[in-house]
Scaffold this motif. Structure first.
Motif, PDB file in Angstrom:
ATOM      1  N   ALA A  14       6.173   2.305 -13.444  1.00 16.19           N
ATOM      2  CA  ALA A  14       6.892   1.052 -13.227  1.00 16.19           C
ATOM      3  C   ALA A  14       8.381   1.325 -13.098  1.00 16.19           C
ATOM      4  O   ALA A  14       8.940   2.145 -13.825  1.00 16.19           O
ATOM      5  N   GLY A  15       8.993   0.635 -12.144  1.00 14.97           N
ATOM      6  CA  GLY A  15      10.398   0.838 -11.866  1.00 14.97           C
ATOM      7  C   GLY A  15      10.662   1.837 -10.752  1.00 14.97           C
ATOM      8  O   GLY A  15      11.793   1.936 -10.254  1.00 14.97           O
ATOM      9  N   GLY A  16       9.639   2.569 -10.367  1.00 13.39           N
ATOM     10  CA  GLY A  16       9.781   3.567  -9.326  1.00 13.39           C
ATOM     11  C   GLY A  16       9.744   2.983  -7.927  1.00 13.39           C
ATOM     12  O   GLY A  16       9.647   1.760  -7.753  1.00 13.39           O
ATOM     13  N   SER A  17       9.811   3.875  -6.942  1.00 12.17           N
ATOM     14  CA  SER A  17       9.848   3.461  -5.531  1.00 12.17           C
ATOM     15  C   SER A  17       8.854   4.267  -4.708  1.00 12.17           C
ATOM     16  O   SER A  17       8.523   5.412  -5.048  1.00 12.17           O
ATOM     17  N   LEU A  18       8.394   3.656  -3.640  1.00 13.66           N
ATOM     18  CA  LEU A  18       7.571   4.323  -2.636  1.00 13.66           C
ATOM     19  C   LEU A  18       7.949   3.781  -1.270  1.00 13.66           C
ATOM     20  O   LEU A  18       8.397   2.627  -1.157  1.00 13.66           O
ATOM     21  N   ARG A  19       7.738   4.596  -0.259  1.00 15.26           N
ATOM     22  CA  ARG A  19       7.934   4.142   1.113  1.00 15.26           C
ATOM     23  C   ARG A  19       6.645   4.351   1.884  1.00 15.26           C
ATOM     24  O   ARG A  19       6.196   5.489   2.059  1.00 15.26           O
ATOM     25  N   PRO A  87       3.332  -2.907 -12.308  1.00 23.91           N
ATOM     26  CA  PRO A  87       1.873  -2.690 -12.342  1.00 23.91           C
ATOM     27  C   PRO A  87       1.109  -3.689 -11.465  1.00 23.91           C
ATOM     28  O   PRO A  87       0.073  -3.332 -10.894  1.00 23.91           O
ATOM     29  N   ASP A  88       1.613  -4.907 -11.341  1.00 23.15           N
ATOM     30  CA  ASP A  88       0.968  -5.909 -10.479  1.00 23.15           C
ATOM     31  C   ASP A  88       0.993  -5.538  -9.000  1.00 23.15           C
ATOM     32  O   ASP A  88       0.305  -6.171  -8.200  1.00 23.15           O
ATOM     33  N   ASP A  89       1.806  -4.560  -8.632  1.00 23.25           N
ATOM     34  CA  ASP A  89       1.847  -4.113  -7.238  1.00 23.25           C
ATOM     35  C   ASP A  89       0.708  -3.139  -6.919  1.00 23.25           C
ATOM     36  O   ASP A  89       0.541  -2.741  -5.757  1.00 23.25           O
ATOM     37  N   THR A  90      -0.056  -2.749  -7.912  1.00 24.04           N
ATOM     38  CA  THR A  90      -1.191  -1.853  -7.700  1.00 24.04           C
ATOM     39  C   THR A  90      -2.194  -2.498  -6.764  1.00 24.04           C
ATOM     40  O   THR A  90      -2.693  -3.603  -7.025  1.00 24.04           O
ATOM     41  N   GLN A 118      -3.384   3.741  -0.861  1.00 22.82           N
ATOM     42  CA  GLN A 118      -3.486   3.254  -2.232  1.00 22.82           C
ATOM     43  C   GLN A 118      -2.159   3.409  -2.965  1.00 22.82           C
ATOM     44  O   GLN A 118      -1.547   4.483  -2.933  1.00 22.82           O
ATOM     45  N   VAL A 119      -1.760   2.355  -3.635  1.00 16.46           N
ATOM     46  CA  VAL A 119      -0.576   2.382  -4.502  1.00 16.46           C
ATOM     47  C   VAL A 119      -1.018   2.044  -5.917  1.00 16.46           C
ATOM     48  O   VAL A 119      -1.673   1.023  -6.140  1.00 16.46           O
ATOM     49  N   ILE A 120      -0.665   2.915  -6.851  1.00 19.00           N
ATOM     50  CA  ILE A 120      -0.995   2.693  -8.269  1.00 19.00           C
ATOM     51  C   ILE A 120       0.298   2.762  -9.062  1.00 19.00           C
ATOM     52  O   ILE A 120       1.023   3.756  -8.991  1.00 19.00           O
ATOM     53  N   VAL A 121       0.583   1.696  -9.787  1.00 24.04           N
ATOM     54  CA  VAL A 121       1.797   1.630 -10.592  1.00 24.04           C
ATOM     55  C   VAL A 121       1.393   1.527 -12.055  1.00 24.04           C
ATOM     56  O   VAL A 121       0.723   0.577 -12.460  1.00 24.04           O
ATOM     57  N   SER A 122       1.824   2.489 -12.845  1.00 16.52           N
ATOM     58  CA  SER A 122       1.480   2.506 -14.258  1.00 16.52           C
ATOM     59  C   SER A 122       2.652   2.003 -15.101  1.00 16.52           C
ATOM     60  O   SER A 122       3.814   2.190 -14.739  1.00 16.52           O
ATOM     61  N   SER A 123       2.320   1.407 -16.224  1.00 13.28           N
ATOM     62  CA  SER A 123       3.364   0.845 -17.089  1.00 13.28           C
ATOM     63  C   SER A 123       3.884   1.885 -18.062  1.00 13.28           C
ATOM     64  O   SER A 123       3.319   2.960 -18.204  1.00 13.28           O
TER      65      SER A 123
END
Length: 123
Positions: A14-19, A87-90, A118-123
Motif C-alpha cells: 500500500a502506498g506504492g506505484s505501478l504503471r 488494498p482495494d485496488d487489487t 493482475q495487480v495485488i496491493v498488500s497492506s
C-alpha cells in the motif's frame, strides 16, 4: 480477433506505484475512447479511466487523483499510472477502445477482452 495486450501488473505494498501498459491493436483509428477497467474477485468489471479523442479524461471516484491515463500515439500504447495504491485496488486490469463514454467507462468496445494484468496491493 482484435485483442489488446495488457502488462505491467504486479504485487506492491500500500502506498506504492505501478504503471500499466496496453498495446492496442486494430480499430483505434475508428475509436472515440480508450479505457482502463478492473475486476476485483467476486465483483463486476468496472470502467475506471477514459481518454477521449479530444484529450479529455474521466475517472471513477475511487481512483480520481491517484491514477492517470495517457497514450503514446506513435507506439499505439495506452498507459495507466497508478500512485498511492490501496488494498482495494487489487484486481485484474484490462484495457479497450470503444465508441462512447458512459460515466467512467468506455463502452461499445471494439474486439475481445485481453488477458488482463493482475495487480495485488498488500497492506
Amino acid at each position: 480477433q482484435v485483442q489488446p495486450v495488457e502488462s505491467g501488473g504486479g504485487s506492491v505494498q500500500a502506498g506504492g506505484s505501478l504503471r500499466l501498459s496496453c498495446a492496442l491493436s486494430g480499430y483505434t483509428a475508428n475509436s472515440y475512447c480508450r479505457g482502463w477497467y478492473r475486476q476485483a474477485p467476486g465483483k463486476k468489471r468496472e470502467g475506471i479511466a477514459n481518454l477521449e479523442n479530444d484529450g479529455r479524461t474521466t475517472y471513477a471516484d475511487s481512483v480520481k487523483g491517484r491514477f492517470t491515463i495517457s497514450q503514446d500515439n506513435v507506439k499505439n500504447t495506452l498507459y495507466l499510472q497508478m500512485n498511492s495504491l490501496k488494498p482495494d485496488d487489487t484486481a485484474m486490469y484490462y484495457c479497450a477502445t470503444g465508441r462512447v463514454v458512459v460515466g467512467s467507462s468506455c463502452e461499445m468496445r471494439f474486439g475481445a477482452w485481453g488477458q488482463g494484468t493482475q495487480v495485488i496491493v498488500s497492506s
